[in-house]
Design a protein around this motif. Structure first.
Motif, PDB file in Angstrom:
ATOM      1  N   ARG A   1      64.090  20.276  89.271  1.00 17.11           N
ATOM      2  CA  ARG A   1      64.098  21.720  89.518  1.00 17.11           C
ATOM      3  C   ARG A   1      64.862  22.027  90.808  1.00 17.11           C
ATOM      4  NH1 ARG A   1      61.049  26.790  89.549  1.00 17.11           N
ATOM      5  NH2 ARG A   1      59.680  26.221  87.833  1.00 17.11           N
TER       6      ARG A   1
ATOM      7  N   GLU B   1      68.178  24.309  91.065  1.00 21.28           N
ATOM      8  CA  GLU B   1      68.141  25.555  91.834  1.00 21.28           C
ATOM      9  C   GLU B   1      69.178  25.524  92.954  1.00 21.28           C
ATOM     10  OE1 GLU B   1      63.965  26.121  92.807  1.00 21.28           O
ATOM     11  OE2 GLU B   1      63.610  27.078  90.849  1.00 21.28           O
TER      12      GLU B   1
ATOM     13  N   THR C   1      66.316  30.689  91.812  1.00 21.17           N
ATOM     14  CA  THR C   1      65.174  30.043  91.161  1.00 21.17           C
ATOM     15  C   THR C   1      65.370  30.030  89.643  1.00 21.17           C
ATOM     16  OG1 THR C   1      63.956  32.103  90.899  1.00 21.17           O
ATOM     17  CG2 THR C   1      63.606  30.888  92.960  1.00 21.17           C
TER      18      THR C   1
ATOM     19  N   GLU D   1      63.186  30.820  87.557  1.00 17.60           N
ATOM     20  CA  GLU D   1      62.539  32.015  87.025  1.00 17.60           C
ATOM     21  C   GLU D   1      63.484  33.216  87.099  1.00 17.60           C
ATOM     22  OE1 GLU D   1      61.086  29.667  88.779  1.00 17.60           O
ATOM     23  OE2 GLU D   1      59.435  29.053  87.463  1.00 17.60           O
TER      24      GLU D   1
ATOM     25  N   GLY E   1      65.991  32.801  84.291  1.00 13.69           N
ATOM     26  CA  GLY E   1      65.362  33.065  82.996  1.00 13.69           C
ATOM     27  C   GLY E   1      65.102  34.548  82.771  1.00 13.69           C
ATOM     28  N   ALA E   2      65.015  35.312  83.864  1.00  8.74           N
ATOM     29  CA  ALA E   2      64.688  36.732  83.741  1.00  8.74           C
ATOM     30  C   ALA E   2      65.934  37.611  83.605  1.00  8.74           C
ATOM     31  CB  ALA E   2      63.871  37.179  84.969  1.00  8.74           C
TER      32      ALA E   2
ATOM     33  N   LEU F   1      64.607  27.914  81.345  1.00  5.13           N
ATOM     34  CA  LEU F   1      63.387  28.320  80.626  1.00  5.13           C
ATOM     35  C   LEU F   1      62.467  27.140  80.315  1.00  5.13           C
ATOM     36  CD1 LEU F   1      64.959  30.764  77.970  1.00  5.13           C
ATOM     37  CD2 LEU F   1      63.687  31.405  80.029  1.00  5.13           C
TER      38      LEU F   1
ATOM     39  N   PRO G   1      60.234  24.938  83.516  1.00  4.66           N
ATOM     40  CA  PRO G   1      58.890  25.438  83.873  1.00  4.66           C
ATOM     41  C   PRO G   1      57.859  25.169  82.775  1.00  4.66           C
ATOM     42  CG  PRO G   1      60.555  27.071  84.440  1.00  4.66           C
ATOM     43  CD  PRO G   1      61.252  26.007  83.642  1.00  4.66           C
TER      44      PRO G   1
END
Lengths: 331, 483
Positions: free
Chosen positions: B194, B198, B205, B207, B210-211, B372, B375
């Motif tokens: 990770r 990153e 990040t 996240e 993924g968003a 995705l 995590p």
């Protein structure tokens, strides 16, 4: 030294395995050892016509090929034509390219059991006519013939394994590049002795179970895999349990039997891979350098002496009984 | 009269590939995709003990060997009728996800991006950065990404003994139970990967990546960062400049078998995206047929349950060892873009709605899956319960059938197994690249890649880079295709 790598009738897994080498910079270490990658199908920039020109220049002797690595079996079918594997864009069978390049190479290496013996591609009815560079199963010959010697005078170096361990490949290449690898570095099947003089059994984490013949009965059990689960670790030449895979793994640590993938003909064991063939309840494939009667007698004795801890843990998938803490007076 | 070009050997793909192009007025008028290698695994498997499939089928392919193991284990599971304990599902998902993510990662760093470091792009504003980072063999990415990948795949050493070619995936779960201490190590390995992603791949990040839910969100994300700030950012810069969103469109009909199931629920949904209705429908595996009209194979168009693999190297009109699978007669595309379309990721849906399935969309969805799935893997490790079972057991039936449908990195992978008299009577495999790189069918309809190549500019007949970008955007796995 110039390295040229070709892939034929295999799965590409030996290259993928090589990229798992536990080096902080694999490509840098090869460069440091004086190895220059002329062309590798997964790594190089040159594609199509550029790659063909490069291979043709190697075949013509314009680029010296010091290390010719062949991964995958050589496909002679159908009917000896080699058409089951044509080198893309060239209109020629890969076996023709390999013959031509091997005639120029200073050293020729079979990377993995497919290129060494034919491997899994030669299993069953061998639909593609697969063979190794210098062996067909355990019979000398193969594509190049048993008399073949590379320019440096060595037979094909069989870095066998399915896949082969990245350490076996990197160390063989480096030793060759450093001039520290001669015919005495090869075993009777032309495998590098630094790994082939070991047995998979050496360093096996299930050794205590082996000693007491406390055997696994089903997948995921922790016991010895030899008696029931088809394990050939006591007969297979490799250092898999002394030199871990992917950090800390090995087949036996992963919960399954050694299928002796470094040995010629492993793909057709004559029995289900994960089941030990027996006669009158005694496994056929016992350790090769031990008289059978002694083995049977020792096994009977050790089975009767098996501690409960070892017996119970052998058929569980986790530690069911921990070693006792006893005051012995010894510090 | 058009010119005819043969491209090959096609490197930086898995296995062997040759592409024939008919070129007219500097553009591809028609493409013919040939997989020039045949090994015959379906013959090799016939007559063997069904458990031997677990040893043999991973060796179809060294780059997606766990996917093959998972499909074989699923087919055997259906044949035996086993229910996998939760630990077994978690462990098997972890091993499969490790391979799939390593695959996305390898594709991006070693197979796809090095083409942008070619001298042909020397005049582009991003070239110096691309060359320093992605030059084949010599770029900093090769030096850093190869060890990062090797460290990440230590997960497979712990969970599966080795990679490739593990035998730990079993019909009833995993043969490798995880201890409490190993659970911590698995978690540490995931966190290490990770951090690498990153820091280098995303510069953000997982996240946050993924968003990203639309092309506009992606554009704002990029606008806030310098082009060389991360590998994703550099890719977006290159993609914009070269118009990678405008090339490589196939049918926009996307198939996913659904991925990473736990207790009956997949992380990514199963289904078929239909472009006409712009929606996902259920798909029926019974609608699959393999057409042999342009493959060097004898036999009729059949479902894999009744399929055969009989090579016929002299067959008229054939030009590939690859069969042509069709779903209800139609060409479909599979892979990360397909998975995210079927699952409904808003970025994937926006990309296809506004640009169609393109080179950029395919590569972005692969990177998106890195963000995705990692995590999810962390949560799976947390859910492992050492001391509880990892594997269910049951006797092999003498007569049974089983089908295993899984998602490899490149998409939909199916194994169809029939057991008679305790032996394998039939084993048919339809691999993801078989869908994507199929030849024409009896109706003359080209496969997905063959369609995606039409119209591309061919400015350099020796190295037509646009063609290479499109081919590599599918990350073909030819050894699986021809098995």
């Amino acid at each position: 030294m110039n390295l040229l790598w070709l892939q034929s009738g295999g799965c590409g897994g030996c290259t993928m395995s090589l990229l798992c080498a536990d080096s902080s910079d694999l490509l840098g270490s090869l460069a440091d050892a004086g190895i220059r990658i002329l062309w590798h199908p997964s790594l190089s920039e040159e594609s199509g016509a550029e790659a063909l020109e490069l291979l043709a220049a190697c075949a013509a002797g314009e680029h010296p090929v010091d290390l010719l690595c062949v991964e995958g079996a050589l496909l002679r079918g159908p009917d000896g034509s080699g058409r089951f594997h044509m080198l893309g864009g060239s209109g020629r069978p890969m076996i023709a390219w390999v013959r031509e390049l091997a005639a120029r190479a200073r050293y020729t290496l079979a990377i993995g059991s497919c290129a060494a013996w034919g491997g899994v591609t030669a299993a069953g009815p061998n639909p593609a006519g697969a063979c190794g560079l210098q062996y067909e199963g355990d019979t000398p010959g193969g594509l190049l013939g048993s008399d073949y010697r590379s320019a440096a005078g060595l037979p094909v170096i069989n870095v066998a394994g399915c896949p082969t361990h990245p350490g076996w490949v990197v160390e063989t290449l480096m030793a060759l590049s450093l001039g520290q690898f001669g015919s005495d570095a090869l075993d009777a099947l032309a495998r590098p002795r630094f790994y082939a003089d070991q047995l998979v059994h050496h360093g096996c984490s299930r050794n205590e179970y082996y000693e007491f013949k406390a055997s696994a009965e089903k997948p995921s059990d922790q016991g010895c895999l030899m008696e029931n689960m088809g394990c050939k670790g006591t007969q297979a030449h490799a250092d898999c349990n002394l030199r871990p895979w992917n950090g800390s793994g090995s087949c036996t640590r992963g919960g399954y039997a050694c299928i002796s993938c470094t040995e010629p003909g492993f793909e057709e064991p004559g029995h289900p891979f994960v089941q030990t063939p027996k006669v009158a309840g005694i496994p056929i494939g016992l350790p090769s350098d031990m008289p059978k009667a002694w083995f049977v007698a020792l096994a009977a004795l050790s089975k009767s002496a098996t501690p409960r801890r070892v017996r119970d843990n052998a058929v569980a998938d986790h530690l069911a009984v921990a070693p006792a803490i006893r005051r012995t007076g010894l510090k | 009269m058009g010119e005819r070009i043969v491209l090959g050997p096609f490197n930086r793909v898995e296995g062997d590939l040759e592409v024939h192009l008919e070129v007219a007025a500097g553009r591809v008028a028609a493409a013919y995709v040939n997989a020039p290698l045949f090994r015959g695994f379906e013959h090799i498997l016939r007559g063997k003990d069904p458990r031997d499939a677990l040893v043999l089928v991973p060796r179809l392919c060294g780059i997606c060997s766990v996917s093959q193991s998972a499909a074989a284990a699923a087919a055997l599971r259906e044949a035996i009728g086993l229910a996998v304990p939760a630990n077994g599902e978690l462990a098997a998902n972890l091993v499969l996800a490790a391979e799939n993510l390593a695959d996305h990662f390898t594709h991006f760093y070693l197979f796809f991006m090095p083409d942008f470091a070619r001298d042909a792009y020397a005049e582009r504003p991003w070239f110096a950065a691309a060359q320093a980072r992605f030059k084949a063999v010599r770029g900093t990415a090769a030096a850093e990404a190869v060890p990062a990948r090797a460290a990440f795949l230590e997960l497979t050493g712990l969970l599966a003994g080795k990679w490739p070619h593990t035998l730990s995936l079993q019909p009833g779960g995993s043969a490798r139970a995880v201890s409490a201490a190993e659970k911590v190590r698995l978690y540490a390995l995931l966190r290490e990967f990770r951090r690498w992603l990153e820091r280098h791949t995303f510069g953000d990040t997982l996240e946050a990546i993924g968003a990203l839910d639309s092309i506009d969100a992606l554009a704002s994300w990029a606008a806030a960062r310098a082009p060389a700030s991360s590998d994703l950012r550099l890719f977006l810069e290159i993609a914009d400049d070269l118009g990678l969103a405008r090339i490589g469109r196939a049918t926009d009909r996307f198939l996913s078998y659904g991925a990473y199931t736990l207790a009956g629920r997949p992380l990514f949904a199963r289904g078929l995206w239909q472009p006409e209705e712009a929606t996902v429908t259920a798909f029926d595996p019974d609608d699959i047929r393999e057409d042999l009209s342009h493959a060097w194979m004898r036999g009729q168009t059949r479902h894999p349950w009744r399929g055969v693999t009989e090579p016929d190297p002299d067959k008229d009109g054939a030009y590939s060892w690859c069969k042509a699978p069709r779903l209800a007669g139609q060409v479909v595309e599979c892979g990360a873009l397909a998975r995210q379309m079927v699952d409904g990721h808003p970025l994937a849906r926006d990309l296809v709605a506004r640009e169609g399935g393109s080179v950029r969309a395919r590569v972005l969805c692969r990177l998106l899956e890195l963000a995705l799935v990692l995590p999810a893997m962390e949560s799976w490790v947390h859910a492992l319960r050492p001391g509880e079972p990892f594997c269910a057991h049951g006797p092999l039936p003498d007569e049974a059938t089983g089908c295993g449908l899984v998602e490899a990195a490149r998409g939909a992978l199916g194994h169809w197994l029939a057991i008679r008299h305790g032996r394998i009577a039939s084993y048919q495999i339809v691999a993801p690249t078989t869908w994507n790189f199929s030849p024409r069918d009896a109706a003359g309809t080209p496969g997905a890649l063959e369609q995606a190549l039409v119209g591309l500019p061919v400015d350099d007949a020796r190295v037509p880079l646009a063609v290479q970008h499109v081919v590599r955007s599918f990350d073909p796995c030819m050894v699986c295709t021809v098995h």
